[in-house]
Design a protein around this motif. Structure first.
Motif, short mmCIF file in Angstrom:
data_model
loop_
_atom_site.label_atom_id
_atom_site.label_comp_id
_atom_site.label_asym_id
_atom_site.label_seq_id
_atom_site.Cartn_x
_atom_site.Cartn_y
_atom_site.Cartn_z
N PHE A 146 60.81 62.00 30.17
CA PHE A 146 59.77 61.69 29.20
C PHE A 146 60.01 60.33 28.57
N LEU A 147 58.94 59.55 28.44
CA LEU A 147 59.01 58.28 27.73
C LEU A 147 58.33 58.36 26.37
N VAL A 148 57.05 58.75 26.39
CA VAL A 148 56.27 58.66 25.16
C VAL A 148 55.06 59.58 25.24
N SER A 149 54.66 60.09 24.08
CA SER A 149 53.39 60.81 23.98
C SER A 149 52.51 60.11 22.95
N PHE A 150 51.21 60.26 23.12
CA PHE A 150 50.25 59.45 22.35
C PHE A 150 49.07 60.33 22.01
N TYR A 151 48.69 60.31 20.74
CA TYR A 151 47.55 61.11 20.29
C TYR A 151 46.89 60.41 19.12
N ASN A 152 45.57 60.43 19.10
CA ASN A 152 44.82 59.87 17.98
C ASN A 152 45.22 58.43 17.72
N ASN A 153 45.35 57.69 18.81
CA ASN A 153 45.65 56.26 18.76
C ASN A 153 47.00 55.90 18.17
N GLU A 154 47.91 56.84 18.21
CA GLU A 154 49.26 56.47 17.80
C GLU A 154 50.30 57.29 18.58
N ILE A 155 51.50 56.77 18.58
CA ILE A 155 52.59 57.45 19.28
C ILE A 155 52.97 58.70 18.51
N SER A 156 53.03 59.84 19.23
CA SER A 156 53.45 61.10 18.62
C SER A 156 54.96 61.23 18.68
N GLU A 157 55.50 60.87 19.82
CA GLU A 157 56.93 60.98 20.00
C GLU A 157 57.36 60.01 21.09
N LYS A 158 58.57 59.52 20.98
CA LYS A 158 59.11 58.65 22.02
C LYS A 158 60.57 58.99 22.25
N SER A 159 61.02 58.75 23.47
CA SER A 159 62.41 59.02 23.81
C SER A 159 63.25 57.77 23.51
N GLU A 160 64.55 57.94 23.67
CA GLU A 160 65.45 56.81 23.42
C GLU A 160 65.28 55.72 24.47
N ILE A 161 64.68 56.10 25.61
CA ILE A 161 64.43 55.10 26.66
C ILE A 161 63.36 54.12 26.18
N PHE A 162 62.43 54.59 25.40
CA PHE A 162 61.26 53.82 24.97
C PHE A 162 61.66 52.89 23.85
N ASP A 163 62.27 51.77 24.22
CA ASP A 163 62.75 50.84 23.20
C ASP A 163 61.67 49.78 22.91
N ASP A 164 62.07 48.74 22.22
CA ASP A 164 61.10 47.73 21.77
C ASP A 164 60.44 46.96 22.91
N GLN A 165 60.99 47.08 24.10
CA GLN A 165 60.38 46.41 25.24
C GLN A 165 59.12 47.12 25.72
N PHE A 166 58.97 48.36 25.31
CA PHE A 166 57.85 49.18 25.76
C PHE A 166 56.79 49.28 24.67
N SER A 167 55.55 49.34 25.09
CA SER A 167 54.47 49.65 24.16
C SER A 167 53.36 50.37 24.93
N VAL A 168 52.58 51.13 24.19
CA VAL A 168 51.44 51.82 24.79
C VAL A 168 50.22 51.57 23.93
N GLU A 169 49.06 51.60 24.57
CA GLU A 169 47.83 51.53 23.81
C GLU A 169 46.69 52.11 24.63
N ARG A 170 45.63 52.40 23.91
CA ARG A 170 44.40 52.90 24.50
C ARG A 170 43.33 51.91 24.11
N PRO A 171 43.20 50.85 24.88
CA PRO A 171 42.42 49.70 24.41
C PRO A 171 40.92 49.93 24.31
#
Lengths: 115, 115
Positions: free
Chosen positions: B45-70
């Motif tokens: 698992f890396l990240v979960s996303f709901y309502n346009n924001e991150i719900s949870e992220k793992s330790e793998i998901f550091d500052d180099q990663f980002s998600v969006e629903r453009p």
């Protein structure tokens, strides 16, 4: 903590043999779901089955069957009369409220079915 | 049958470059996920996303990663400055609700190779 263990790293069988893939899980939750996925060489994850923690009935779907035993925290997967097309990596996975509904995967078992 | 679509299926990028992986979730789904699988290893698992924001992220998901629903249909994973160890298969998933008994539908994956 949530954990899924697939102790068999790789299994090799001859076509038409039956094969069982083991899955042992750990969770503190009383409500949880268990999954099996198949990953063929092409790489996608193919959903096979989902079982909830309150349903311990064994399930059969064609050549596939699943044995869920809460007493041993196991959810084993049997392929009857294996075929070459069954060759893949098989993942067992767990989800529960304790994992915030994300899937916790085991390390997978690579199944090679030889003609 | 509705499905999660990921593009590209394979991307090769130079170390240090930015990469964007794209996913089109199933249209009525509200929860979105990224998972990663380093070659030969388990799906994580890396990240979960709901309502346009991150719900949870793992330790793998550091500052180099980002998600969006453009734009209300796409769900993207951006890696700002890729490293060799980012080489992996990246899976997008979506689900209708954040509930145990709902299956997360996986896309076919994007194989990222960092050279």
């Amino acid at each position: 903590a949530q954990k899924v263990t697939q102790a068999q790293t790789e299994i090799s069988v001859v076509e038409k043999e039956d094969v069982t893939l083991d899955c042992v899980y750990e969770t503190r939750d009383t409500t949880y779901y268990l999954f099996w996925y198949k990953q063929p060489p092409s790489g996608e994850l193919v959903f096979l089955i989902r079982r909830n923690s309150f349903d311990e009935q064994n399930e059969i779907s064609g050549r596939y069957s699943w044995n869920f035993q809460k007493s041993t925290s196991s959810f084993n997967f049997t392929i009857t009369a294996s075929q070459v097309v069954d060759s893949a990596v098989y993942f067992c996975a767990l989800t529960s409220m304790d994992s915030s509904y994300k899937l916790i995967f085991g390390s997978g078992t690579r199944l090679l079915v030889r003609p | 049958e509705p499905e999660v679509t990921q593009t590209p299926s394979h991307q090769v990028t130079q170390m240090g470059q930015e990469v964007i992986l794209r996913c089109v979730p199933i249209s009525n789904h509200l929860y979105f996920y990224w998972y990663r699988q380093i070659l030969g290893q388990k799906v994580e698992f890396l990240v979960s996303f709901y309502n346009n924001e991150i719900s949870e992220k793992s330790e793998i998901f550091d500052d180099q990663f980002s998600v969006e629903r453009p734009d209300g249909s796409n769900f993207t994973l951006k890696i700002r400055s890729t490293k060799l160890e980012d080489s992996a298969m990246y899976f997008c998933a979506s689900s209708e609700e954040e509930a145990l008994n709902l299956e997360a539908f996986f896309g076919q994956g994007t194989r990222l190779t960092v050279v």
